[in-house]
Motif scaffolding. Sequence first.
Motif, PDB file in Angstrom:
ATOM      1  N   HIS A 191      68.062  -5.788 -96.203  1.00 43.19           N
ATOM      2  CA  HIS A 191      67.904  -6.229 -97.582  1.00 43.19           C
ATOM      3  C   HIS A 191      68.772  -7.462 -97.807  1.00 43.19           C
ATOM      4  CE1 HIS A 191      67.651  -4.814-102.041  1.00 43.19           C
ATOM      5  NE2 HIS A 191      66.756  -5.725-101.760  1.00 43.19           N
ATOM      6  N   SER A 245      70.669  -8.780 -99.937  1.00 43.46           N
ATOM      7  CA  SER A 245      71.463  -8.518-101.138  1.00 43.46           C
ATOM      8  C   SER A 245      72.772  -7.900-100.670  1.00 43.46           C
ATOM      9  CB  SER A 245      70.722  -7.568-102.087  1.00 43.46           C
ATOM     10  OG  SER A 245      70.576  -6.295-101.511  1.00 43.46           O
ATOM     11  N   GLY A 251      67.269 -10.549-102.876  1.00 40.08           N
ATOM     12  CA  GLY A 251      66.554  -9.339-103.285  1.00 40.08           C
ATOM     13  C   GLY A 251      65.386  -8.984-102.378  1.00 40.08           C
ATOM     14  N   ASP A 252      64.904  -9.943-101.584  1.00 42.51           N
ATOM     15  CA  ASP A 252      63.806  -9.670-100.652  1.00 42.51           C
ATOM     16  C   ASP A 252      64.312  -8.870 -99.462  1.00 42.51           C
ATOM     17  OD1 ASP A 252      62.169 -11.182-102.283  1.00 42.51           O
ATOM     18  OD2 ASP A 252      62.045 -12.887-100.904  1.00 42.51           O
ATOM     19  N   TRP A 253      63.385  -8.276 -98.755  1.00 39.60           N
ATOM     20  CA  TRP A 253      63.665  -7.603 -97.491  1.00 39.60           C
ATOM     21  C   TRP A 253      63.199  -8.498 -96.369  1.00 39.60           C
ATOM     22  CZ3 TRP A 253      65.941  -2.817 -96.746  1.00 39.60           C
ATOM     23  CH2 TRP A 253      66.184  -2.062 -97.912  1.00 39.60           C
ATOM     24  N   CYS A 313      59.614  -9.829 -97.120  1.00 38.18           N
ATOM     25  CA  CYS A 313      58.778  -8.928 -97.913  1.00 38.18           C
ATOM     26  C   CYS A 313      59.411  -8.785 -99.293  1.00 38.18           C
ATOM     27  CB  CYS A 313      58.685  -7.573 -97.220  1.00 38.18           C
ATOM     28  SG  CYS A 313      57.579  -6.392 -98.021  1.00 38.18           S
ATOM     29  N   LYS A 314      58.622  -8.972-100.341  1.00 38.53           N
ATOM     30  CA  LYS A 314      59.119  -8.816-101.709  1.00 38.53           C
ATOM     31  C   LYS A 314      59.461  -7.346-101.965  1.00 38.53           C
ATOM     32  CE  LYS A 314      58.926 -13.039-103.027  1.00 38.53           C
ATOM     33  NZ  LYS A 314      60.196 -13.740-103.128  1.00 38.53           N
ATOM     34  N   PRO A 315      60.472  -7.077-102.800  1.00 38.84           N
ATOM     35  CA  PRO A 315      60.957  -5.709-102.989  1.00 38.84           C
ATOM     36  C   PRO A 315      59.895  -4.725-103.487  1.00 38.84           C
ATOM     37  CG  PRO A 315      62.280  -7.273-104.280  1.00 38.84           C
ATOM     38  CD  PRO A 315      61.245  -8.054-103.552  1.00 38.84           C
ATOM     39  N   ASP A 316      59.008  -5.146-104.371  1.00 37.13           N
ATOM     40  CA  ASP A 316      58.000  -4.213-104.885  1.00 37.13           C
ATOM     41  C   ASP A 316      56.988  -3.830-103.805  1.00 37.13           C
ATOM     42  OD1 ASP A 316      57.060  -6.867-104.960  1.00 37.13           O
ATOM     43  OD2 ASP A 316      55.717  -6.477-106.644  1.00 37.13           O
ATOM     44  N   PHE A 321      57.692  -3.856-100.542  1.00 31.26           N
ATOM     45  CA  PHE A 321      58.453  -3.036 -99.607  1.00 31.26           C
ATOM     46  C   PHE A 321      58.513  -1.593-100.091  1.00 31.26           C
ATOM     47  CE2 PHE A 321      62.208  -1.238 -97.619  1.00 31.26           C
ATOM     48  CZ  PHE A 321      62.103  -1.689 -96.308  1.00 31.26           C
ATOM     49  N   GLU A 322      58.828  -1.405-101.369  1.00 32.71           N
ATOM     50  CA  GLU A 322      58.949  -0.062-101.934  1.00 32.71           C
ATOM     51  C   GLU A 322      57.622   0.685-101.897  1.00 32.71           C
ATOM     52  OE1 GLU A 322      59.843   1.875-106.257  1.00 32.71           O
ATOM     53  OE2 GLU A 322      61.129   0.221-105.639  1.00 32.71           O
TER      54      GLU A 322
END
Length: 89
Positions: free
Chosen positions: A17, A19, A61-63, A75-78, A80-81
Motif C-alpha cells: 500500500h 501509504s 493511497g494506491d496499491w 491498483c486504485k484502492p476501491d 483493490f478492495e
Amino acid sequence: MTASRFRKKPVEIQAMHLSEPNTPDSVASWCGGRVVGDGVTGHRYSIEIDTLEGTMRADFGDWVIRGVVGEFYPCKPDIFEATYEPVDE
C-alpha cells in the motif's frame, strides 16, 4: 453472437500500500519504480512503474501489485478492495 461468461481464477498476489507506514522509496524499491513529484493529488510524490502496458503512475493511497508472472502495476484502492482479500499466513 453472445458473449460468454468467465470467473477470475483464484490467485494469490503480493501487494504494498502506497501509504503510511510504507515510504515511497520502499515501495519504489520493491517494484523497481521511480519516485516522482506530483502536483495533481496534493501529495508530494507518486511512483512511476514500468508495466507490461507502459509506464503507469501509483498515487498516494494506491496499491502496487506484483502479478502472477512477476509483473508490477498500480491498483486504485476501491478496485483493490473489491477484488482482493487478505490471505491467512
